[in-house]
Design a protein around this motif. Structure first.
Motif, PDB file in Angstrom:
ATOM      1  N   GLU A 301      28.960  92.341  52.786  1.00  0.00           N
ATOM      2  CA  GLU A 301      28.353  92.347  54.116  1.00  0.00           C
ATOM      3  C   GLU A 301      29.362  91.930  55.178  1.00  0.00           C
ATOM      4  O   GLU A 301      29.408  92.503  56.271  1.00  0.00           O
ATOM      5  CB  GLU A 301      27.157  91.394  54.123  1.00  0.00           C
ATOM      6  N   PHE A 302      30.195  90.935  54.869  1.00  0.00           N
ATOM      7  CA  PHE A 302      31.207  90.497  55.824  1.00  0.00           C
ATOM      8  C   PHE A 302      32.237  91.592  56.080  1.00  0.00           C
ATOM      9  O   PHE A 302      32.629  91.843  57.225  1.00  0.00           O
ATOM     10  CB  PHE A 302      31.896  89.240  55.314  1.00  0.00           C
ATOM     11  N   ALA A 303      32.694  92.259  55.029  1.00  0.00           N
ATOM     12  CA  ALA A 303      33.687  93.323  55.197  1.00  0.00           C
ATOM     13  C   ALA A 303      33.127  94.473  56.028  1.00  0.00           C
ATOM     14  O   ALA A 303      33.814  95.020  56.895  1.00  0.00           O
ATOM     15  CB  ALA A 303      34.153  93.821  53.832  1.00  0.00           C
ATOM     16  N   ALA A 417      52.467 102.650  62.573  1.00  0.00           N
ATOM     17  CA  ALA A 417      51.210 102.029  62.989  1.00  0.00           C
ATOM     18  C   ALA A 417      50.042 102.539  62.159  1.00  0.00           C
ATOM     19  O   ALA A 417      49.158 101.754  61.768  1.00  0.00           O
ATOM     20  CB  ALA A 417      50.965 102.289  64.472  1.00  0.00           C
ATOM     21  N   PHE A 418      49.997 103.838  61.879  1.00  0.00           N
ATOM     22  CA  PHE A 418      48.911 104.369  61.043  1.00  0.00           C
ATOM     23  C   PHE A 418      48.985 103.805  59.629  1.00  0.00           C
ATOM     24  O   PHE A 418      47.942 103.475  59.023  1.00  0.00           O
ATOM     25  CB  PHE A 418      48.964 105.894  61.014  1.00  0.00           C
ATOM     26  N   ALA A 419      50.191 103.701  59.087  1.00  0.00           N
ATOM     27  CA  ALA A 419      50.326 103.109  57.753  1.00  0.00           C
ATOM     28  C   ALA A 419      49.903 101.644  57.759  1.00  0.00           C
ATOM     29  O   ALA A 419      49.235 101.168  56.828  1.00  0.00           O
ATOM     30  CB  ALA A 419      51.770 103.242  57.271  1.00  0.00           C
ATOM     31  N   LEU A 420      50.260 100.936  58.818  1.00  0.00           N
ATOM     32  CA  LEU A 420      49.881  99.529  58.918  1.00  0.00           C
ATOM     33  C   LEU A 420      48.375  99.378  59.129  1.00  0.00           C
ATOM     34  O   LEU A 420      47.764  98.418  58.628  1.00  0.00           O
ATOM     35  CB  LEU A 420      50.641  98.876  60.070  1.00  0.00           C
ATOM     36  N   LEU A 421      47.762 100.302  59.849  1.00  0.00           N
ATOM     37  CA  LEU A 421      46.306 100.252  60.029  1.00  0.00           C
ATOM     38  C   LEU A 421      45.589 100.444  58.698  1.00  0.00           C
ATOM     39  O   LEU A 421      44.576  99.781  58.421  1.00  0.00           O
ATOM     40  CB  LEU A 421      45.879 101.320  61.030  1.00  0.00           C
ATOM     41  N   GLY A 422      46.097 101.369  57.875  1.00  0.00           N
ATOM     42  CA  GLY A 422      45.498 101.558  56.563  1.00  0.00           C
ATOM     43  C   GLY A 422      45.575 100.322  55.686  1.00  0.00           C
ATOM     44  O   GLY A 422      44.709 100.101  54.830  1.00  0.00           O
ATOM     45  N   ARG A 423      46.579  99.518  55.895  1.00  0.00           N
ATOM     46  CA  ARG A 423      46.682  98.256  55.151  1.00  0.00           C
ATOM     47  C   ARG A 423      45.886  97.140  55.817  1.00  0.00           C
ATOM     48  O   ARG A 423      45.320  96.272  55.141  1.00  0.00           O
ATOM     49  CB  ARG A 423      48.163  97.852  55.054  1.00  0.00           C
ATOM     50  N   ALA A 424      45.839  97.154  57.145  1.00  0.00           N
ATOM     51  CA  ALA A 424      45.187  96.057  57.866  1.00  0.00           C
ATOM     52  C   ALA A 424      43.674  96.105  57.717  1.00  0.00           C
ATOM     53  O   ALA A 424      43.032  95.044  57.686  1.00  0.00           O
ATOM     54  CB  ALA A 424      45.566  96.107  59.347  1.00  0.00           C
ATOM     55  N   VAL A 425      43.074  97.283  57.654  1.00  0.00           N
ATOM     56  CA  VAL A 425      41.608  97.373  57.591  1.00  0.00           C
ATOM     57  C   VAL A 425      41.063  96.669  56.343  1.00  0.00           C
ATOM     58  O   VAL A 425      40.171  95.820  56.453  1.00  0.00           O
ATOM     59  CB  VAL A 425      41.165  98.849  57.669  1.00  0.00           C
ATOM     60  N   PRO A 426      41.562  96.960  55.139  1.00  0.00           N
ATOM     61  CA  PRO A 426      41.031  96.194  53.998  1.00  0.00           C
ATOM     62  C   PRO A 426      41.509  94.752  53.951  1.00  0.00           C
ATOM     63  O   PRO A 426      40.767  93.867  53.515  1.00  0.00           O
ATOM     64  CB  PRO A 426      41.542  96.985  52.779  1.00  0.00           C
ATOM     65  N   ALA A 427      42.734  94.489  54.412  1.00  0.00           N
ATOM     66  CA  ALA A 427      43.265  93.126  54.312  1.00  0.00           C
ATOM     67  C   ALA A 427      42.556  92.178  55.267  1.00  0.00           C
ATOM     68  O   ALA A 427      42.220  91.046  54.898  1.00  0.00           O
ATOM     69  CB  ALA A 427      44.768  93.133  54.591  1.00  0.00           C
ATOM     70  N   LEU A 428      42.309  92.621  56.500  1.00  0.00           N
ATOM     71  CA  LEU A 428      41.691  91.751  57.496  1.00  0.00           C
ATOM     72  C   LEU A 428      40.171  91.736  57.408  1.00  0.00           C
ATOM     73  O   LEU A 428      39.526  90.976  58.129  1.00  0.00           O
ATOM     74  CB  LEU A 428      42.118  92.176  58.902  1.00  0.00           C
ATOM     75  N   SER A 429      39.582  92.580  56.569  1.00  0.00           N
ATOM     76  CA  SER A 429      38.140  92.532  56.359  1.00  0.00           C
ATOM     77  C   SER A 429      37.768  91.713  55.131  1.00  0.00           C
ATOM     78  O   SER A 429      36.600  91.676  54.745  1.00  0.00           O
ATOM     79  CB  SER A 429      37.570  93.947  56.217  1.00  0.00           C
TER      80      SER A 429
END
Length: 440
Positions: A301-303, A417-429
């Motif tokens: 739920e948090f993610a 930036a797109f590659a970093l976004l793909g990593r940031a979405v699961p990592a920061l959620s």
């Protein structure tokens, strides 16, 4: 030595879970999380089929209270697996103020829902709830509502002093780089050329960089650990190329530079002014994620609630950056490099958010890769002037002829930036990214 105690009201029974299976060549998640020396560690030995199983400890019903009997309710050979896990994380369980804090820490240590089944629970959060309930607490703590309740926090002493500090970190400091850059450009427009002007440029650039460093050391963009040398060098190169690189690359392709190439002052001013929305958007994301962490009743739920918040924060920043770049271009009478500056802003913000929440390797690789691409393109154009090396400049010259010199930083920063976004979405959620750094 294992210490036995009489069953109490805090020793809640475990919840049912499906039995988890561990293959013969896989590491035992129970032993790695509970620790080989923990008391009451769950025994995992070879079963009838040769696989490593949890000794039929998963069961299909609730774990029995002590003294109960019946088929399928016997305790596992090694004792209570949850007690072993609590012994391993006893400090975390003692200081936790909410079950989700324990769940986030277990998730950070590699616990998954499949691993939680070895401890007779359907998911990580239900296991964390039992660990939280079984920790002895003071009577005043039992009567107090949990930290995740929707009640507003009580005011604490010194809360009035937080107002000036928040004003400083959210308004004054983020506005300082833009104000210094605007003052520098206004002064250079009136200063005559000469040594004094050169010294003023050097002093102004150092002042702007120092103001940016202050913003990164205080407020929402502050990282728990200082950024590495590679991150700093790559960031300085990317910022310098955004201001000076397009003019230098265009002059190099045409056979120069034989004189000072043009400087993109509009991009410099827009990026400096964008420090303010970057701080506000980082604050929006961090504060919103922590509020959702307190309200959520599970990691999933948090993610699900945090991913849209990250994308909305990034979108707000890009919209503000585009507006500031357009404003700077209109004020200086020079069109800014919207594509390159926008991609660079997204890359820097995502990298900083990952650094703030404890991730170092991925932003370092992304920033270094983007800087390396820009450097490689520039070096290839300059190296093509050597005898027999003219072919080195063919890719860069073709790209510049079709799309202009701005295409090089735009592509380099946008892909990173797109590659970093793909990593940031699961990592920061992940909930573990928003807990106390000491629990990660």
């Amino acid at each position: 030595m294992t210490t036995h105690h009489a069953p109490g009201p805090l020793d809640a029974p475990s919840r049912p879970a499906q039995p988890a299976h561990t293959g013969p060549g896989e590491p035992d998640p129970v032993r790695s999380l509970a620790g080989p020396g923990a008391p009451g560690a769950l025994y995992t030995g070879p079963g009838p089929s040769g696989d490593t199983a949890a000794g039929s400890s998963a069961g299909t019903g609730d774990s029995p209270a002590q003294g109960s009997g019946g088929p399928g309710t016997a305790a596992p050979p090694g004792g209570d697996p949850v007690k072993a896990l609590m012994h391993r994380h006893r400090e975390l369980c003692a200081r936790a103020v909410d079950p989700l804090e324990i769940a986030a820490a277990l998730e950070a240590h590699g616990m998954t829902d499949r691993t939680a089944a070895h401890f007779r629970h359907r998911d990580v959060f239900s296991l964390a709830e039992e660990m939280y309930a079984r920790v002895p607490r003071h009577c005043s703590d039992r009567s107090a509502p949990p930290a995740s309740a929707h009640a507003a926090p009580e005011p604490v002493a010194g809360a009035a002093a937080a107002g000036p500090s928040r004003l400083l970190t959210l308004v004054l400091l983020p506005a300082l780089p833009g104000a210094l850059c605007a003052g520098l450009l206004a002064g250079l427009a009136q200063a005559p050329p000469g040594r004094a002007r050169t010294l003023a440029v050097v002093a102004g650039v150092l002042a702007v960089l120092s103001a940016v460093q202050l913003c990164l050391r205080h407020g929402p963009l502050r990282s728990p650990r200082p950024a590495g040398v590679a991150v700093r060098l790559a960031t300085l190169w990317l910022l310098g190329y955004a201001v000076l690189g397009d003019g230098l690359l265009d002059a190099a392709v045409r056979g120069g530079p034989d004189r000072l190439w043009p400087v993109d002052t509009a991009t410099a001013l827009g990026l400096a002014l964008a420090m303010w929305p970057a701080v506000l958007c980082a604050r929006l994301f961090t504060g919103g994620a922590r509020r959702r962490l307190a309200r959520s009743r599970g990691l999933g739920e948090f993610a699900a609630a945090t991913r849209p918040l990250l994308l909305a924060s990034l979108t707000c920043y890009l919209a503000a950056l585009a507006g500031l770049l357009a404003l700077a271009g209109a004020a200086l009478g020079a069109p800014p490099a919207l594509g390159g500056a926008g991609a660079l802003g997204a890359l820097l913000l995502l990298a900083r958010l990952l650094l703030v929440h404890g991730h170092r390797a991925t932003p370092t690789v992304a920033l270094a890769t983007a800087a390396g691409v820009e450097l490689a393109v520039l070096c290839s154009v300059l190296a093509s002037r050597l005898p027999g090396c003219g072919f080195l400049a063919v890719p860069a010259e073709t790209l510049i002829e079709v799309c202009g010199a701005e295409a090089v930083p735009t592509l380099a920063c946008a892909v990173a930036a797109f590659a970093l976004l793909g990593r940031a979405v699961p990592a920061l959620s992940r909930a573990s990214a928003h807990t106390d750094p000491g629990t990660r």
